[in-house]
Design an enzyme around this catalytic site. Structure first.
Site, PDB file in Angstrom:
ATOM      1  N   GLN A 168       8.556 -14.504   4.418  1.00  0.00           N
ATOM      2  CA  GLN A 168       9.971 -14.492   4.046  1.00  0.00           C
ATOM      3  C   GLN A 168      10.763 -13.553   4.956  1.00  0.00           C
ATOM      4  O   GLN A 168      11.706 -12.882   4.520  1.00  0.00           O
ATOM      5  CB  GLN A 168      10.135 -14.079   2.586  1.00  0.00           C
ATOM      6  CG  GLN A 168       9.850 -15.191   1.595  1.00  0.00           C
ATOM      7  CD  GLN A 168      10.856 -16.331   1.689  1.00  0.00           C
ATOM      8  OE1 GLN A 168      12.016 -16.127   2.011  1.00  0.00           O
ATOM      9  NE2 GLN A 168      10.410 -17.540   1.381  1.00  0.00           N
ATOM     10  N   SER A 169      10.419 -13.547   6.229  1.00  0.00           N
ATOM     11  CA  SER A 169      11.073 -12.635   7.173  1.00  0.00           C
ATOM     12  C   SER A 169      12.563 -12.942   7.348  1.00  0.00           C
ATOM     13  O   SER A 169      12.935 -14.044   7.768  1.00  0.00           O
ATOM     14  CB  SER A 169      10.368 -12.732   8.529  1.00  0.00           C
ATOM     15  OG  SER A 169      11.115 -12.069   9.530  1.00  0.00           O
ATOM     16  N   ASN A 170      13.398 -11.957   7.032  1.00  0.00           N
ATOM     17  CA  ASN A 170      14.834 -12.084   7.304  1.00  0.00           C
ATOM     18  C   ASN A 170      15.089 -12.148   8.809  1.00  0.00           C
ATOM     19  O   ASN A 170      15.975 -12.866   9.274  1.00  0.00           O
ATOM     20  CB  ASN A 170      15.591 -10.885   6.716  1.00  0.00           C
ATOM     21  CG  ASN A 170      15.454 -10.788   5.224  1.00  0.00           C
ATOM     22  OD1 ASN A 170      15.798 -11.701   4.491  1.00  0.00           O
ATOM     23  ND2 ASN A 170      14.938  -9.660   4.754  1.00  0.00           N
ATOM     24  N   CYS A 172      13.081 -13.344  11.202  1.00  0.00           N
ATOM     25  CA  CYS A 172      12.735 -14.643  11.778  1.00  0.00           C
ATOM     26  C   CYS A 172      13.798 -15.684  11.450  1.00  0.00           C
ATOM     27  O   CYS A 172      14.127 -16.531  12.290  1.00  0.00           O
ATOM     28  CB  CYS A 172      11.363 -15.091  11.271  1.00  0.00           C
ATOM     29  SG  CYS A 172       9.988 -14.119  11.945  1.00  0.00           S
TER      30      CYS A 172
END
Length: 450
Positions: A168-170, A172
């Site tokens: 859930q990388s912001n 990326c």
């Protein structure tokens, strides 16, 4: 009249206190063409008119009204997605290397407002820097770093970018959007559990946006990630793409390298300017922010130390330990030839709790209570944990914070909440079916379904 009725002006008040300008009111008219000064009140609308009016001896400050032409604002907004040469703040001009260009990707400046948190220590004020409002798909702190990183990628002739992060990388997600804005492909390596690494990752939260804009997603298990590391993984993908004839540019975890650090050095200049034109005579004693990859706190702490701000930076780490981040930030500072020890400019505390992106029920309840009390929605991974750590420290050490003015940096990450729906469900039970008594008259077709 101050200006022709054919022109529209935006008004912003400024209160200053300066011994050389007591008992005067200054009206600044900023023209879209240029800025100049005149003692006349009848100058043309393309010039700045300064009207000085004496006040009584009891006046102790200047009330300055800044009127900025809306045409000028519209012109600045037209620079969105454009590249321009970068000129650093004067106080950072000795750093090396200085970026050559910057891309306009964020909606800046982001607002600063008072945050009415409950149960603060005596005479303590907390203000909020809303970097969660830096954009929509690009919202959050990552976009400030990407303004510099994407400029270098384009300058090097890249046709795609590679980056890496959690499922859930912001970062990326923001990178995927920024890449498409600039006609680049994005390859995202996302870390997930070993039981899910061979399954479709779904469309929850950040995944929905990055997959919607066409990012190529490669999954890696947490176990493999821990053994190989982000540098090895991105280099493997870079070589693969090069062999296919592509021209990849690698962006590290969180966009946190010495170049990305300029994003929050520039943010300090923005805060300085906001305080100079604001209505309140505020001087922040402290800056509080979450720390996940290190670049944001490196830029904030170095910028605050070099600039006139001189606020003490407190970072709450949401992964890894403070010692790791002191060393990592030191590497970023050395990469800019800053000549300062990270321990001298930032205080890093552990706030990771159960681990990165893992929350206790108490942390999630805190995020819900802050939203209910103040209307500010914190993400559970970064700013939620940082605010939880800050309030916990204030409760345990109230004397440390009494009478201080604190600026909390909201780094965004709202989409991360969608990954916590099941855990948050029990906290939001305030709903019911509306009861309309049968005696109330009904008529078919009277209610329009807009």
């Amino acid at each position: 009249m101050l200006c022709s009725s054919s022109r529209r002006w935006a008004v912003r008040p400024l209160t200053l206190n300066h011994p050389n300008h007591r008992n005067k009111i200054l009206l600044f008219l900023f023209s879209p063409q240029r800025l100049s000064f005149s003692s006349s009140s009848s100058s043309s609308s393309s010039r700045t008119n300064i009207i000085l009016k004496s006040q009584s001896e009891s006046e102790t400050h200047i009330n300055t009204i800044i009127m900025e032409d809306e045409v000028s604002k519209q012109r600045r907004s037209m620079e969105f997605l454009s590249s321009k040469p970068y000129v650093p703040p004067q106080w950072a001009s000795h750093l090396n290397p200085i970026p050559s260009h910057i891309f306009s990707l964020a909606n800046l400046p982001t607002p600063i407002h008072k945050w009415n948190l409950p149960n603060l220590p005596n005479n303590t004020e907390v203000w909020l820097k809303r970097d969660d409002l830096s954009g929509m798909q690009l919202s959050g702190n990552k976009v400030r770093k990407l303004e510099f990183l994407m400029a270098e990628a384009v300058a090097q002739g890249a046709d795609c970018v590679i980056t890496i992060g959690g499922i859930q990388s912001n970062h990326c997600r923001a990178t995927a959007v920024a890449a498409k804005y600039l006609h680049l492909d994005c390859f995202a390596i996302l870390r997930t559990s070993k039981v899910l690494v061979d399954k479709d990752p779904g469309l929850t939260g950040n995944l929905l946006v990055e997959r919607f804009v066409g990012a190529h997603v490669d999954l890696i298990s947490k176990e493999e990630y821990a053994k190989l590391g982000s540098v090895t993984l991105t280099n493997l993908l870079k070589e693969k793409l090069r062999n296919e004839g592509r021209r990849p540019y690698v962006i590290p975890v969180g966009g946190s390298n010495s170049l990305g650090t300029w994003g929050y050095i520039e943010a300090i200049r923005e805060i300085e300017q906001q305080l100079q034109i604001g209505t309140s005579q505020i001087k922040f004693d402290d800056i509080v922010v979450a720390c996940g990859s290190g670049g944001t706190i490196a830029g904030l702490s170095l910028g605050s130390w070099l600039s006139t701000l001189k606020s003490k930076v407190h970072a709450f780490s949401v992964c890894d330990d403070p010692d790791y981040f002191y060393d990592f930030v030191q590497g970023l500072l050395d990469g800019l030839e800053a000549g300062v020890d990270s321990h001298d400019i930032v205080n890093i505390q552990n706030a990771k709790g159960l681990g990165y992106a893992i929350n206790t029920p108490e942390e999630l309840k805190f995020v819900k209570e802050i939203a209910s009390a103040t209307g500010v929605v914190l993400d559970p991974v970064y700013s939620g944990k940082a605010a939880y750590g800050m309030i916990k420290d204030m409760t345990e050490n109230p004397k440390k914070w009494e009478g201080r003015k604190i600026l909390f940096i909201h780094t965004g990450g709202l989409l991360g909440l969608f990954d916590k729906i099941e855990e948050m469900n029990s906290l939001v039970g305030n709903w019911s079916r509306m009861d309309v008594h049968e005696d109330i008259p009904r008529k078919d077709g009277i209610g329009k379904m807009f």
